[in-house]
Write an enzyme that holds these catalytic residues in place. Structure first.
Site, PDB file in Angstrom:
ATOM      1  N   PRO A 204       0.966  -1.151  -0.797  1.00  0.00           N
ATOM      2  CG  PRO A 204      -0.057  -0.568   2.217  1.00  0.00           C
ATOM      3  CD  PRO A 204       0.570  -1.321   1.348  1.00  0.00           C
TER       4      PRO A 204
ATOM      5  CG  ASP B 161      -0.125  -0.126 -12.363  1.00  0.00           C
ATOM      6  OD1 ASP B 161      -0.110  -0.511 -13.517  1.00  0.00           O
ATOM      7  OD2 ASP B 161      -0.992  -1.606 -11.631  1.00  0.00           O
TER       8      ASP B 161
ATOM      9  CE  LYS C 231      -5.482   0.619 -15.930  1.00  0.00           C
ATOM     10  NZ  LYS C 231      -4.399  -0.465 -16.083  1.00  0.00           N
TER      11      LYS C 231
ATOM     12  N   GLY D 119       0.361  -1.420  -6.959  1.00  0.00           N
ATOM     13  CA  GLY D 119       0.077  -1.455  -5.555  1.00  0.00           C
ATOM     14  C   GLY D 119      -0.260  -2.007  -5.525  1.00  0.00           C
ATOM     15  N   GLY D 120      -0.555  -2.759  -3.665  1.00  0.00           N
ATOM     16  CA  GLY D 120      -1.056  -3.272  -2.995  1.00  0.00           C
ATOM     17  C   GLY D 120      -0.770  -4.938  -3.300  1.00  0.00           C
ATOM     18  CG  ASP D 121      -2.860  -9.305  -3.463  1.00  0.00           C
ATOM     19  OD1 ASP D 121      -1.452  -9.887  -2.799  1.00  0.00           O
ATOM     20  OD2 ASP D 121      -2.924 -10.103  -4.569  1.00  0.00           O
TER      21      ASP D 121
ATOM     22  CB  THR E  68      -4.620  -6.100  -0.728  1.00  0.00           C
ATOM     23  OG1 THR E  68      -5.574  -5.230  -1.151  1.00  0.00           O
ATOM     24  CG2 THR E  68      -5.503  -6.127   1.346  1.00  0.00           C
ATOM     25  CB  ALA E  69      -5.296  -0.999  -0.286  1.00  0.00           C
TER      26      ALA E  69
ATOM     27  CG  MET F 283     -10.094   1.696  -7.340  1.00  0.00           C
ATOM     28  SD  MET F 283     -10.140   0.885  -8.355  1.00  0.00           S
ATOM     29  CE  MET F 283     -10.965  -0.966  -7.754  1.00  0.00           C
TER      30      MET F 283
ATOM     31  N   GLY G 287      -2.795   5.891   2.351  1.00  0.00           N
ATOM     32  CA  GLY G 287      -2.692   5.118   3.816  1.00  0.00           C
ATOM     33  C   GLY G 287      -1.718   4.347   3.858  1.00  0.00           C
TER      34      GLY G 287
END
Length: 282
Positions: A29, A52, A74, A105-107, A135-136, A187, A216
């Site tokens: 994250p 990303d 994106k 980012g994240g997973d 993950t976030a 999102m 975060g």
């Protein structure tokens, strides 16, 4: 440090990073200390890193200077490449013999389109390895001191996309409005008003607590608390920007504020700017 070197060396022997293959790597994250050792090993051996926009600068700083970095990030209204083009780019780079890391980012498998990219690589016979990331939802909740589950408050947790193929999320709202569970919307910032209205229409109280976590786990992290009834107003009034995560449920009441939260953040990178080759595709 010697033990760390031994772990990385053992990983090289067991599963080396080879040319002609793609590694889908979760960058976590944002907090660089949350990066896994396998992720670190992969990105430091890559010939090309396709990354990303949510990969944090401290994580990017771990990539060797000689590695080619390709920006395919994106945002809501700005796509450097479409998803189909990204899929094919990974295949083309691998078929050219490169050691390719797709850094997300994240997973990669949690709202990261990693499944699509893996399937495309498999379709063309390109070996594809998956390196999970924090993950976030897990990272942001931990950094804020908000447990996602609690035996007195939430017996389940759901990760939900807040952005559907046509914009607003298309989900089973009646199932999401069940009691004693935690909802985490990825999102979901743009459609926060729609999300709150649909949840209330299907039975959740307007007083249900909500946390909005902006950036975060990073030094700029900001946590705002609201209710479903006041969520849209809070997002607008506080000018919340992406990336931001929404946590809905009674567990949010356990948040104690920034002054009492133990810091898990690392200082921003202030070293010399990297001169590695950087390519923005578009």
């Amino acid at each position: 440090m010697q033990q760390l070197a031994n772990v990385l060396a053992a990983g090289d022997r067991r599963q080396p990073v080879r040319g002609g293959e793609v590694w889908l790597v979760g960058a976590g994250p944002g907090d660089v200390e949350l990066l896994t050792l396998k992720a670190l090993r992969a990105i430091q051996q890559a010939d090309v890193v396709v990354f990303d926009r949510l990969v944090s600068p401290p994580v990017m700083a771990l990539i060797p200077d000689e590695t080619l970095c390709i920006d395919v990030g994106k945002s809501m209204r700005n796509h450097t490449l479409g998803q189909d083009e990204i899929n094919q780019l990974l295949v083309d780079l691998a078929q050219a013999g490169h050691r390719v890391v797709r850094l997300k980012g994240g997973d990669p498998f949690v709202f990261g389109r990693g499944g699509e990219e893996m399937a495309h690589c498999q379709r063309y016979g390109v070996p594809c390895h998956i390196v999970p990331g924090i993950t976030a939802a897990m990272g942001c909740a931990a950094a804020s001191g908000i447990p996602l589950t609690h035996r007195d408050l939430a017996q389940s947790v759901r990760f939900v996309t807040g952005h559907g193929a046509q914009g607003e999320p298309d989900v089973d709202w009646s199932a999401l409005a069940s009691a004693r569970q935690t909802l985490v919307f990825y999102m979901g910032l743009t459609h926060s008003e729609h999300i709150s209205q649909r949840l209330m229409a299907h039975g959740l109280s307007a007083t249900t607590p909500v946390a909005v976590i902006e950036r975060g786990t990073q030094p700029e992290q900001r946590v705002l608390t609201a209710t479903l009834g006041s969520l849209a107003l809070t997002v607008t009034r506080e000018k919340v920007k992406t990336p931001a995560l929404l946590i809905v449920g009674e567990v949010v009441n356990m948040y104690q504020g920034e002054s009492r939260r133990h810091s898990r953040q690392t200082p921003p990178c202030r070293g010399k700017q990297s001169e590695r080759p950087l390519l923005t595709v578009g």
